[in-house]
Design a protein around this motif. Structure first.
Motif, PDB file in Angstrom:
ATOM      1  N   UNK A   4      64.897  74.363  74.968  1.00  0.00           N
ATOM      2  CA  UNK A   4      64.648  72.920  74.896  1.00  0.00           C
ATOM      3  C   UNK A   4      63.153  72.632  74.885  1.00  0.00           C
ATOM      4  N   UNK A   5      62.752  71.775  73.967  1.00  0.00           N
ATOM      5  CA  UNK A   5      61.378  71.301  73.883  1.00  0.00           C
ATOM      6  C   UNK A   5      61.377  69.791  74.040  1.00  0.00           C
ATOM      7  N   UNK A   6      60.329  69.240  74.624  1.00  0.00           N
ATOM      8  CA  UNK A   6      60.198  67.783  74.715  1.00  0.00           C
ATOM      9  C   UNK A   6      59.380  67.293  73.533  1.00  0.00           C
ATOM     10  N   UNK A   7      59.763  66.154  72.993  1.00  0.00           N
ATOM     11  CA  UNK A   7      58.985  65.461  71.968  1.00  0.00           C
ATOM     12  C   UNK A   7      58.698  64.078  72.535  1.00  0.00           C
ATOM     13  N   UNK A   8      57.406  63.790  72.734  1.00  0.00           N
ATOM     14  CA  UNK A   8      56.994  62.528  73.335  1.00  0.00           C
ATOM     15  C   UNK A   8      56.145  61.720  72.370  1.00  0.00           C
ATOM     16  N   UNK A   9      56.341  60.412  72.427  1.00  0.00           N
ATOM     17  CA  UNK A   9      55.550  59.499  71.615  1.00  0.00           C
ATOM     18  C   UNK A   9      54.152  59.364  72.230  1.00  0.00           C
ATOM     19  N   UNK A  24      52.284  72.028  72.451  1.00  0.00           N
ATOM     20  CA  UNK A  24      52.289  73.014  71.374  1.00  0.00           C
ATOM     21  C   UNK A  24      51.791  72.444  70.060  1.00  0.00           C
ATOM     22  N   UNK A  25      52.022  71.144  69.842  1.00  0.00           N
ATOM     23  CA  UNK A  25      51.637  70.527  68.579  1.00  0.00           C
ATOM     24  C   UNK A  25      51.603  69.017  68.738  1.00  0.00           C
ATOM     25  N   UNK A  26      50.807  68.389  67.878  1.00  0.00           N
ATOM     26  CA  UNK A  26      50.792  66.933  67.774  1.00  0.00           C
ATOM     27  C   UNK A  26      51.037  66.604  66.316  1.00  0.00           C
ATOM     28  N   UNK A  27      52.051  65.775  66.087  1.00  0.00           N
ATOM     29  CA  UNK A  27      52.456  65.430  64.729  1.00  0.00           C
ATOM     30  C   UNK A  27      52.345  63.933  64.517  1.00  0.00           C
ATOM     31  N   UNK A  28      52.161  63.548  63.265  1.00  0.00           N
ATOM     32  CA  UNK A  28      52.053  62.131  62.931  1.00  0.00           C
ATOM     33  C   UNK A  28      53.388  61.400  63.077  1.00  0.00           C
ATOM     34  N   UNK A  29      54.480  62.062  62.676  1.00  0.00           N
ATOM     35  CA  UNK A  29      55.790  61.410  62.651  1.00  0.00           C
ATOM     36  C   UNK A  29      56.833  62.206  63.435  1.00  0.00           C
ATOM     37  N   UNK A  30      57.821  61.472  63.942  1.00  0.00           N
ATOM     38  CA  UNK A  30      58.916  62.078  64.712  1.00  0.00           C
ATOM     39  C   UNK A  30      59.621  63.185  63.922  1.00  0.00           C
ATOM     40  N   UNK A  34      60.285  67.067  65.221  1.00  0.00           N
ATOM     41  CA  UNK A  34      61.613  67.671  65.331  1.00  0.00           C
ATOM     42  C   UNK A  34      61.722  68.905  64.436  1.00  0.00           C
ATOM     43  N   UNK A  35      61.107  68.849  63.273  1.00  0.00           N
ATOM     44  CA  UNK A  35      61.110  69.999  62.368  1.00  0.00           C
ATOM     45  C   UNK A  35      60.370  71.174  63.007  1.00  0.00           C
ATOM     46  N   UNK A  36      59.261  70.891  63.687  1.00  0.00           N
ATOM     47  CA  UNK A  36      58.500  71.916  64.393  1.00  0.00           C
ATOM     48  C   UNK A  36      59.391  72.616  65.426  1.00  0.00           C
ATOM     49  N   UNK A  37      60.143  71.825  66.190  1.00  0.00           N
ATOM     50  CA  UNK A  37      61.042  72.380  67.201  1.00  0.00           C
ATOM     51  C   UNK A  37      62.142  73.207  66.535  1.00  0.00           C
ATOM     52  N   UNK A 121      71.280  66.823  66.765  1.00  0.00           N
ATOM     53  CA  UNK A 121      70.365  65.683  66.636  1.00  0.00           C
ATOM     54  C   UNK A 121      68.984  66.146  66.175  1.00  0.00           C
ATOM     55  N   UNK A 122      68.536  67.271  66.687  1.00  0.00           N
ATOM     56  CA  UNK A 122      67.250  67.831  66.252  1.00  0.00           C
ATOM     57  C   UNK A 122      67.278  68.075  64.750  1.00  0.00           C
ATOM     58  N   UNK A 123      68.336  68.667  64.278  1.00  0.00           N
ATOM     59  CA  UNK A 123      68.516  68.947  62.849  1.00  0.00           C
ATOM     60  C   UNK A 123      68.541  67.649  62.041  1.00  0.00           C
ATOM     61  N   UNK A 124      69.272  66.653  62.520  1.00  0.00           N
ATOM     62  CA  UNK A 124      69.400  65.354  61.850  1.00  0.00           C
ATOM     63  C   UNK A 124      68.032  64.700  61.657  1.00  0.00           C
ATOM     64  N   UNK A 125      67.237  64.632  62.707  1.00  0.00           N
ATOM     65  CA  UNK A 125      65.922  63.990  62.613  1.00  0.00           C
ATOM     66  C   UNK A 125      64.950  64.853  61.805  1.00  0.00           C
ATOM     67  N   UNK A 126      65.021  66.173  61.954  1.00  0.00           N
ATOM     68  CA  UNK A 126      64.115  67.065  61.213  1.00  0.00           C
ATOM     69  C   UNK A 126      64.271  66.900  59.703  1.00  0.00           C
TER      70      UNK A 126
END
Length: 138
Positions: A4-9, A24-30, A34-37, A121-126
Motif C-alpha cells: 500500500x502506498x499513500x497518494x496525497x493532494x 517517492x514522487x510528486x506528480x502533477x495529476x492524480x 496512481x500509475x506510479x503506484x 481502484x488504483x488501476x481505474x484511476x491510473x
C-alpha cells in the motif's frame, strides 16, 4: 498482497508516499500518481469508514474514499451460497477526468476485499486519462 502506498493532494499536484511515509514522487495529476503506484506493483491506500445509510451505520459494511471522493464499498454477503464472504465494488466517477466505471468481486476475508478494491481502484484511476476525460485535476 500488494504493498500500500499513500497518494496525497498537495498545492501543486499529488505526492506518493511509501508505507513508511517517505516521499517517492510528486506528480502533477492524480492519474499519474496512481500509475506510479500501479507500475511498482502496489495499490493506493484508501480512507475507510463505516457505511451510513439513513443516518444509521450498516453492520459489516464499509465505504472507501480518496481525497473526499467515493471509491467503493465492501460488505459481507448475508444470503445465498456465498453467505459470509466479502463483496467489493468499485464504482463511480473519476474526479479528475469525469470517466465512469465499475468493477466488483468476492473474497473470503475482509482484508482480501480491501486489497482487491484498492488494487482495482488504483488501476481505474491510473488508466483514467487513456480512456476518456480531460486532464484537469480536482
Amino acid at each position: 498482497m500488494k504493498e500500500r502506498f499513500k497518494v496525497e493532494s498537495t498545492e501543486n499536484g499529488y505526492r506518493v508516499l511509501d508505507p513508511a511515509g517517505k516521499v517517492l514522487a510528486i506528480m502533477e495529476r492524480r492519474p499519474q500518481a496512481f500509475e506510479f503506484v500501479r507500475d511498482r506493483g502496489g495499490r493506493v491506500h484508501l480512507q475507510w469508514a463505516r457505511t451510513v445509510i439513513g443516518k444509521e451505520t450498516v453492520p459489516r459494511d464499509f465505504s472507501a474514499t480518496h481525497g473526499g471522493f467515493g471509491a467503493g464499498r465492501i460488505m459481507t454477503m448475508i444470503s445465498g451460497d456465498q453467505r459470509g464472504r466479502w463483496a467489493w465494488f468499485v464504482n463511480g466517477r473519476d474526479p479528475d477526468t469525469g470517466r465512469t466505471g465499475s468493477s466488483s468481486g468476492r473474497e473470503d476475508t475482509k482484508d482480501q476485499a480491501v486489497a482487491e478494491l484498492e488494487a482495482s481502484y488504483t488501476e481505474f484511476i491510473a488508466y483514467a486519462e487513456r480512456y476518456g476525460g480531460s486532464k484537469r485535476h480536482a
